[in-house]
Design a protein around this motif. Structure first.
Motif, PDB file in Angstrom:
ATOM      1  N   ASN A 205       0.806  -1.222   0.000  1.00 35.40           N
ATOM      2  CA  ASN A 205       0.000   0.000   0.000  1.00 35.40           C
ATOM      3  C   ASN A 205       0.841   1.275   0.000  1.00 35.40           C
ATOM      4  O   ASN A 205       0.300   2.377   0.073  1.00 35.40           O
ATOM      5  CB  ASN A 205      -0.973   0.011   1.185  1.00 35.40           C
ATOM      6  N   ALA A 206       2.162   1.113  -0.096  1.00 36.00           N
ATOM      7  CA  ALA A 206       3.038   2.284  -0.191  1.00 36.00           C
ATOM      8  C   ALA A 206       3.556   2.485  -1.609  1.00 36.00           C
ATOM      9  O   ALA A 206       4.441   3.318  -1.838  1.00 36.00           O
ATOM     10  CB  ALA A 206       4.220   2.129   0.769  1.00 36.00           C
ATOM     11  N   ASP A 207       3.016   1.753  -2.575  1.00 32.37           N
ATOM     12  CA  ASP A 207       3.453   1.878  -3.966  1.00 32.37           C
ATOM     13  C   ASP A 207       2.634   2.953  -4.670  1.00 32.37           C
ATOM     14  O   ASP A 207       1.438   2.761  -4.932  1.00 32.37           O
ATOM     15  CB  ASP A 207       3.290   0.536  -4.682  1.00 32.37           C
ATOM     16  N   PRO A 208       3.242   4.080  -5.017  1.00 29.34           N
ATOM     17  CA  PRO A 208       2.463   5.158  -5.655  1.00 29.34           C
ATOM     18  C   PRO A 208       1.896   4.759  -7.010  1.00 29.34           C
ATOM     19  O   PRO A 208       0.848   5.254  -7.415  1.00 29.34           O
ATOM     20  CB  PRO A 208       3.484   6.302  -5.785  1.00 29.34           C
ATOM     21  N   ALA A 209       2.591   3.844  -7.728  1.00 29.02           N
ATOM     22  CA  ALA A 209       2.105   3.430  -9.048  1.00 29.02           C
ATOM     23  C   ALA A 209       0.748   2.754  -8.947  1.00 29.02           C
ATOM     24  O   ALA A 209      -0.124   2.943  -9.804  1.00 29.02           O
ATOM     25  CB  ALA A 209       3.117   2.493  -9.704  1.00 29.02           C
ATOM     26  N   ALA A 210       0.555   1.949  -7.895  1.00 30.81           N
ATOM     27  CA  ALA A 210      -0.733   1.276  -7.716  1.00 30.81           C
ATOM     28  C   ALA A 210      -1.839   2.287  -7.442  1.00 30.81           C
ATOM     29  O   ALA A 210      -2.950   2.181  -7.980  1.00 30.81           O
ATOM     30  CB  ALA A 210      -0.634   0.263  -6.578  1.00 30.81           C
ATOM     31  N   TRP A 211      -1.551   3.280  -6.620  1.00 29.26           N
ATOM     32  CA  TRP A 211      -2.551   4.310  -6.314  1.00 29.26           C
ATOM     33  C   TRP A 211      -2.867   5.154  -7.554  1.00 29.26           C
ATOM     34  O   TRP A 211      -4.018   5.542  -7.773  1.00 29.26           O
ATOM     35  CB  TRP A 211      -2.072   5.193  -5.167  1.00 29.26           C
ATOM     36  N   VAL A 212      -1.849   5.421  -8.367  1.00 30.05           N
ATOM     37  CA  VAL A 212      -2.090   6.170  -9.603  1.00 30.05           C
ATOM     38  C   VAL A 212      -2.999   5.382 -10.540  1.00 30.05           C
ATOM     39  O   VAL A 212      -3.910   5.933 -11.158  1.00 30.05           O
ATOM     40  CB  VAL A 212      -0.757   6.529 -10.290  1.00 30.05           C
ATOM     41  N   ASN A 213      -2.760   4.072 -10.634  1.00 31.94           N
ATOM     42  CA  ASN A 213      -3.646   3.252 -11.461  1.00 31.94           C
ATOM     43  C   ASN A 213      -5.084   3.323 -10.961  1.00 31.94           C
ATOM     44  O   ASN A 213      -6.034   3.353 -11.749  1.00 31.94           O
ATOM     45  CB  ASN A 213      -3.176   1.799 -11.469  1.00 31.94           C
ATOM     46  N   LYS A 214      -5.246   3.335  -9.657  1.00 33.42           N
ATOM     47  CA  LYS A 214      -6.601   3.453  -9.100  1.00 33.42           C
ATOM     48  C   LYS A 214      -7.220   4.793  -9.512  1.00 33.42           C
ATOM     49  O   LYS A 214      -8.402   4.857  -9.889  1.00 33.42           O
ATOM     50  CB  LYS A 214      -6.560   3.315  -7.580  1.00 33.42           C
ATOM     51  N   ALA A 215      -6.418   5.852  -9.451  1.00 40.26           N
ATOM     52  CA  ALA A 215      -6.915   7.170  -9.859  1.00 40.26           C
ATOM     53  C   ALA A 215      -7.331   7.172 -11.326  1.00 40.26           C
ATOM     54  O   ALA A 215      -8.400   7.671 -11.687  1.00 40.26           O
ATOM     55  CB  ALA A 215      -5.844   8.228  -9.611  1.00 40.26           C
ATOM     56  N   ILE A 216      -6.481   6.585 -12.188  1.00 43.69           N
ATOM     57  CA  ILE A 216      -6.775   6.589 -13.627  1.00 43.69           C
ATOM     58  C   ILE A 216      -8.052   5.798 -13.920  1.00 43.69           C
ATOM     59  O   ILE A 216      -8.887   6.211 -14.733  1.00 43.69           O
ATOM     60  CB  ILE A 216      -5.591   6.013 -14.416  1.00 43.69           C
ATOM     61  N   ALA A 217      -8.212   4.658 -13.253  1.00 39.94           N
ATOM     62  CA  ALA A 217      -9.421   3.854 -13.471  1.00 39.94           C
ATOM     63  C   ALA A 217     -10.670   4.626 -13.065  1.00 39.94           C
ATOM     64  O   ALA A 217     -11.690   4.610 -13.761  1.00 39.94           O
ATOM     65  CB  ALA A 217      -9.325   2.550 -12.693  1.00 39.94           C
ATOM     66  N   HIS A 218     -10.600   5.330 -11.933  1.00 37.88           N
ATOM     67  CA  HIS A 218     -11.754   6.129 -11.496  1.00 37.88           C
ATOM     68  C   HIS A 218     -12.021   7.285 -12.455  1.00 37.88           C
ATOM     69  O   HIS A 218     -13.185   7.619 -12.727  1.00 37.88           O
ATOM     70  CB  HIS A 218     -11.525   6.650 -10.077  1.00 37.88           C
ATOM     71  N   ILE A 219     -10.959   7.893 -12.982  1.00 37.19           N
ATOM     72  CA  ILE A 219     -11.153   8.961 -13.978  1.00 37.19           C
ATOM     73  C   ILE A 219     -11.872   8.400 -15.200  1.00 37.19           C
ATOM     74  O   ILE A 219     -12.789   9.019 -15.746  1.00 37.19           O
ATOM     75  CB  ILE A 219      -9.797   9.581 -14.374  1.00 37.19           C
ATOM     76  N   GLY A 220     -11.469   7.206 -15.617  1.00 35.94           N
ATOM     77  CA  GLY A 220     -12.112   6.575 -16.757  1.00 35.94           C
ATOM     78  C   GLY A 220     -13.583   6.308 -16.533  1.00 35.94           C
ATOM     79  O   GLY A 220     -14.371   6.285 -17.485  1.00 35.94           O
ATOM     80  N   MET A 221     -13.977   6.113 -15.264  1.00 31.94           N
ATOM     81  CA  MET A 221     -15.381   5.866 -14.930  1.00 31.94           C
ATOM     82  C   MET A 221     -16.097   7.150 -14.511  1.00 31.94           C
ATOM     83  O   MET A 221     -17.235   7.122 -14.056  1.00 31.94           O
ATOM     84  CB  MET A 221     -15.450   4.834 -13.798  1.00 31.94           C
ATOM     85  N   ASN A 222     -15.381   8.294 -14.647  1.00 33.80           N
ATOM     86  CA  ASN A 222     -15.923   9.609 -14.279  1.00 33.80           C
ATOM     87  C   ASN A 222     -16.214   9.706 -12.787  1.00 33.80           C
ATOM     88  O   ASN A 222     -17.060  10.490 -12.359  1.00 33.80           O
ATOM     89  CB  ASN A 222     -17.173   9.946 -15.104  1.00 33.80           C
TER      90      ASN A 222
END
Length: 571
Positions: A205-222
């Protein structure tokens, strides 16, 4: 100016998501307390490598090579340590040395792939990974590297398959779960991407890349609120992680928080001024803030870094529309469509440019194409309404504006134009079509106004002229330029009057109204008393606007007064 309100989703280009373990040839039973042999030096190199002491590991590997120059294991360790020191050209050379000495050894092929990946040679890296897999198909790191190379080539289906192979060999391989999410994002399978990202975060849970992927997926779903939270979590893991700031800007743009988005984009660029997505998000925020000169600069910066970055061409088109440079805007939109014919934002930008050029039929077609690709973009519906209104298809225009108002981002322009359209028709739902009144409704990108049907309209570079010889009717609207040096209406009037004082005489000003906006009206005369024009000047949206009559009389005709009464600035 219509807000774009949409933005490019920033997909991660993964040079290295996690540190991977390298398979070394280690001799059992060898200690590294006081190395005398090549085997002992390699053992010491591995020990230092595992502890993150890459410079020390390199020194030890080189000592081993001095003792046994043709030992592939020592060259392999050297290659791995050089990569971690970001000396990728040397790492590539060392990996190739190891391969020369033992072509059937899979690990150097993997290290060769890693070095090539970090150098941006994705196809060559892919070939090296595949050779490593051929030699050892139980090597999860090679599948992980293969998935990374494929992601960087946009080959998401194959990348997903490679990431799944890595996970099948090593279920808790966190980097492979990150890459799986990346591939799913590329395939726009956002819900599955969120599941993969959840596993990656559970593992680390300290990997920023994983959190960024979560952000991008949510952006894709608006889901921009959730995207913002995920981007902030990435920043809390690593405040210097550029992609975290880039995607924070994306989420804030989606929330119509453009000042904050601009700050986040600027932070990303302060960390890496070669971030194409950082420059593009800055351009998007500036377009939405109607700071079009700055937006154009930011879009051009993105394109200087990557001329194939479609979203930057869309932003360039939007900025040029705001600056009144419609032909240039059309070229930018056309370029975006050359890069991706299926992109609704590019079709929307083209539609705006065409309507601004009064090519209403073409603009309507482009707006409808944009809507076909994505029905929930308010800008496309607004532009469709403008085209229909200009074509006299008022009932359809009303429906398009109402649809735009119901969608994000806020449909301010659509709301203004709908209100004006209903005012013109008395609020009736049964709207009269073109020709039912003595007046024509002109609807351009900068303004709309009613003028006599019998008058001709001339589109000039800096103005639009409405003129009829008999009976006389002449009104000219100057196309207001943004970012003028004038701080107020009085400031402009002083400059304007000063420019005319040696040629003409002026009387006024008289306080009048242009639509609902207070204005100042001047009668401009030659020295012999002949009236040249009546100029009506007003201040709106931090910009001076001028409408002048050229009928040669010292009073406006009823038709000219009607022109002023119905004028509405829509920029």
């Amino acid at each position: 100016m219509i807000k774009r309100g949409t933005h490019n989703q920033c997909f991660m280009r993964v040079l290295r998501v996690v540190s991977v373990f390298i398979f070394f040839m280690i001799i059992p039973g060898i200690t590294a307390d006081d190395p005398d042999t090549a085997q002992e030096w390699v053992s010491l190199a591995v020990e230092r490598y595992s502890g993150g002491n890459y410079s020390g590991a390199l020194e030890a590997a080189e000592e081993a090579i001095q003792l046994i120059p043709e030992w592939e294991g020592a060259w392999n360790v050297k290659s791995a340590t050089l990569r971690h020191l970001n000396r990728n050209e040397e790492a590539l050379d060392a990996a190739e040395k190891a391969i020369v000495f033992n072509q059937s050894y899979s690990s150097p092929w993997f290290n060769k792939g890693e070095a090539l990946l970090n150098l941006g040679h994705y196809e060559d890296a892919l070939s090296a990974y595949e050779t490593s897999i051929t030699l050892n198909d139980n090597y999860p790191n090679a599948y992980f590297g293969k998935s990374t190379a494929l992601i960087n080539q946009g080959r998401y289906e194959e990348a997903l398959q490679a990431a799944n192979e890595a996970i099948s060999l090593k279920e808790k391989y966190q980097g492979a779960w990150v890459n799986k999410a990346n591939a799913l994002i590329g395939l726009k399978r956002y819900e599955e991407a969120l599941e993969a990202t959840g596993t990656a975060i559970t593992l680390d849970n300290a990997d920023p890349a994983a959190w960024v992927n979560k952000a991008i997926a949510h952006i894709g779903m608006n889901n921009n609120e959730e995207a913002l939270k995920a981007a902030d979590m990435a920043i809390s893991c690593d405040a210097k992680y550029v992609l975290a700031w880039v995607n924070k800007a994306s989420a804030l743009i989606g929330l119509d928080k453009n000042e904050e988005a601009l700050s986040a984009a600027d932070k990303a660029l302060s960390l890496d001024d070669t971030s194409v997505s950082g420059w593009n998000n800055k351009a998007t925020a500036l377009v939405n803030l109607e700071r079009d000169e700055e937006a154009l600069i930011a879009a051009n910066q993105a394109l200087a870094l990557d001329k194939t970055f479609k979203a930057a061409w869309v932003n360039k088109a939007s900025a040029l529309i705001g600056l009144g440079q419609f032909e240039e805007a059309l070229h930018a939109a056309d370029t975006a469509l050359d890069l991706n014919q299926n992109d609704y934002q590019a079709w929307s930008a083209q539609a705006m440019a065409l309507v601004s050029l009064n090519r209403y039929e073409d603009g309507l077609e482009s707006a409808e194409t944009s809507i076909d690709f994505y029905r929930n973009n308010s800008i496309s519906w607004t532009t469709k309404g403008m085209a229909l209104e200009s074509l006299g298809r008022f009932s359809e225009a009303k429906t398009a504006y109402e649809t735009a108002i119901s969608l994000p981002p806020p449909g301010d322009v659509a709301r203004i134009r709908l209100e004006k359209l209903l005012d013109v028709t008395g609020g009736s739902d049964d709207l009269p079509e073109k020709g039912a009144s003595e007046y024509e409704l002109y609807s351009g990108f900068a303004f709309q106004v009613e003028y006599p049907q019998s008058a001709d309209v001339s589109e000039l570079e800096s103005s639009i002229r409405f003129k009829r010889d008999t009976p006389p009717f002449s009104m000219t609207v100057g196309l207001a330029q943004k970012n003028t040096p004038y701080a107020s209406l009085d400031d402009f009037i002083r400059s304007w009057a000063g420019a005319f004082q040696y040629i003409y005489e002026m009387s006024g000003p008289t306080d009048v109204m242009v639509g609902t906006v207070p204005a100042k009206q001047f009668i401009v005369q030659k020295k012999d008393g002949t009236v040249v024009m009546i100029s009506t000047i007003f201040w709106e949206n931090e910009t001076t606007h001028i409408i002048s009559s050229g009928g040669g009389a010292d009073t406006l005709t009823d038709e000219e007064q009607h022109f002023l009464n119905t004028y509405t600035n829509t920029r």
